[in-house]
Every structure is written in C-alpha cells, then in structure tokens.
Design a protein around this motif. Structure first.
Motif, PDB file in Angstrom:
ATOM      1  N   ASP A  68       0.855  -1.187   0.000  1.00 44.50           N
ATOM      2  CA  ASP A  68       0.000   0.000   0.000  1.00 44.50           C
ATOM      3  C   ASP A  68       0.888   1.233   0.000  1.00 44.50           C
ATOM      4  OD1 ASP A  68      -2.232  -1.594   0.133  1.00 44.50           O
ATOM      5  OD2 ASP A  68      -2.770  -1.065   2.189  1.00 44.50           O
ATOM      6  N   LYS A  70       0.800   5.445   0.266  1.00 45.32           N
ATOM      7  CA  LYS A  70       0.082   6.692   0.494  1.00 45.32           C
ATOM      8  C   LYS A  70       0.616   7.731  -0.475  1.00 45.32           C
ATOM      9  CE  LYS A  70      -0.823   5.892   5.336  1.00 45.32           C
ATOM     10  NZ  LYS A  70      -0.663   6.370   6.716  1.00 45.32           N
ATOM     11  N   LYS A  72       1.552  11.302  -1.370  1.00 41.36           N
ATOM     12  CA  LYS A  72       1.944  12.499  -0.631  1.00 41.36           C
ATOM     13  C   LYS A  72       1.079  13.686  -1.051  1.00 41.36           C
ATOM     14  CE  LYS A  72       6.310  13.774   1.021  1.00 41.36           C
ATOM     15  NZ  LYS A  72       7.736  13.884   0.804  1.00 41.36           N
ATOM     16  N   SER A  74      -2.100  14.082  -0.385  1.00 41.10           N
ATOM     17  CA  SER A  74      -3.452  13.645  -0.716  1.00 41.10           C
ATOM     18  C   SER A  74      -3.906  12.605   0.301  1.00 41.10           C
ATOM     19  CB  SER A  74      -3.444  13.041  -2.119  1.00 41.10           C
ATOM     20  OG  SER A  74      -4.632  12.369  -2.385  1.00 41.10           O
ATOM     21  N   SER A  75      -5.194  12.374   0.352  1.00 33.86           N
ATOM     22  CA  SER A  75      -5.713  11.333   1.243  1.00 33.86           C
ATOM     23  C   SER A  75      -5.838   9.999   0.519  1.00 33.86           C
ATOM     24  CB  SER A  75      -7.080  11.748   1.793  1.00 33.86           C
ATOM     25  OG  SER A  75      -8.002  11.898   0.732  1.00 33.86           O
ATOM     26  N   VAL A  76      -5.374   9.938  -0.719  1.00 39.52           N
ATOM     27  CA  VAL A  76      -5.461   8.731  -1.556  1.00 39.52           C
ATOM     28  C   VAL A  76      -4.388   7.720  -1.149  1.00 39.52           C
ATOM     29  CG1 VAL A  76      -5.187   7.892  -3.919  1.00 39.52           C
ATOM     30  CG2 VAL A  76      -6.414  10.006  -3.499  1.00 39.52           C
ATOM     31  N   THR A  77      -4.766   6.443  -1.133  1.00 42.08           N
ATOM     32  CA  THR A  77      -3.823   5.350  -0.925  1.00 42.08           C
ATOM     33  C   THR A  77      -3.941   4.385  -2.087  1.00 42.08           C
ATOM     34  OG1 THR A  77      -4.024   5.514   1.478  1.00 42.08           O
ATOM     35  CG2 THR A  77      -3.149   3.464   0.601  1.00 42.08           C
ATOM     36  N   HIS A 104      -6.087   7.447 -10.080  1.00 44.01           N
ATOM     37  CA  HIS A 104      -6.051   8.717  -9.350  1.00 44.01           C
ATOM     38  C   HIS A 104      -5.219   9.772 -10.067  1.00 44.01           C
ATOM     39  CE1 HIS A 104      -8.036   6.680  -6.077  1.00 44.01           C
ATOM     40  NE2 HIS A 104      -7.103   5.741  -6.093  1.00 44.01           N
TER      41      HIS A 104
END
Length: 117
Positions: A68, A70, A72, A74-77, A104
């Motif tokens: 996974d 994350k 940077k 952003s709240s997207v993973t 994304h």
C-alpha cells in the motif's frame, strides 16, 4: 533529410520525430531520447531499473503494487495488488523512476514497490 535516418518514437511508435541537438523528439507524445548509441543506452537503462523481485522493467510493461502506498499531499492510498499498465521509465528525483497513470491520475513511483505483471 530522408525519414529513414530518423527512427520512429520508441514510446508511441509514430514516425513524426525530429532531431534536436543530440536528441530525437516526438512531438506527438513529447518523448525525448538520445540520438547517439540509442540501442545500447536503452539496454543499459532497462537493466538498471529493477522491480521488487529483481526483474528488469521496460517501457510499456504492466506492473502490480507490492505494498500500500500513500500519495503524498493527498488522502489517496494506492492499494497492494493494484495493476498499472503501460509504465514509462524515467530518471526521477529521489528514486522515483517509474512514470505511470493510475485511476487517481499521473504519478511517479519507485520501482522497488512494483513487480512485473
């Protein structure tokens, strides 16, 4: 200048390329590559970029995330197991050597978090 001396773009395959100094440029996709010893340097660059298992990666390969990640700022993973198609190898800052498009948006990833699909 005869078109036979100018190679087609290795990124998109179109033949609308032109020389610019020591490089060839494709106006269709924006890809640039060196005009001198392009085959030898392409082989070295491909061998230099390895996935998490040590398998060499090349432009156009499909890869799978092994962890996974994350994103940077952003709240997207990006989830483990996500398949990413048509990668492009680049010399990115901080070890980010794979340019790709995900669901994304466009991102730069480190090859150590990818495995060849």
């Amino acid at each position: 200048m005869p078109n036979s001396t100018i190679p087609a773009c290795p990124q998109c395959g179109l033949e609308n390329t032109y020389p610019d100094g020591d490089n060839f440029i494709c106006p269709d996709c924006g890809h640039e590559w060196p005009a001198q010893a392009q085959a030898e340097e392409g082989d070295e660059a491909a061998a230099a970029v390895l996935d998490a298992n040590g398998t060499p990666l090349a432009d156009g390969d499909a890869v799978i995330l092994v962890k996974d990640l994350k994103v940077k700022g952003s709240s997207v993973t990006l989830k483990k197991g996500t398949k990413i198609k048509s990668i492009r190898l680049v010399d990115g800052a901080g070890g980010h050597n794979v340019d790709c498009k995900t669901e994304h948006g466009s991102m730069m990833l480190k090859s150590e978090f990818l495995k060849k699909a």
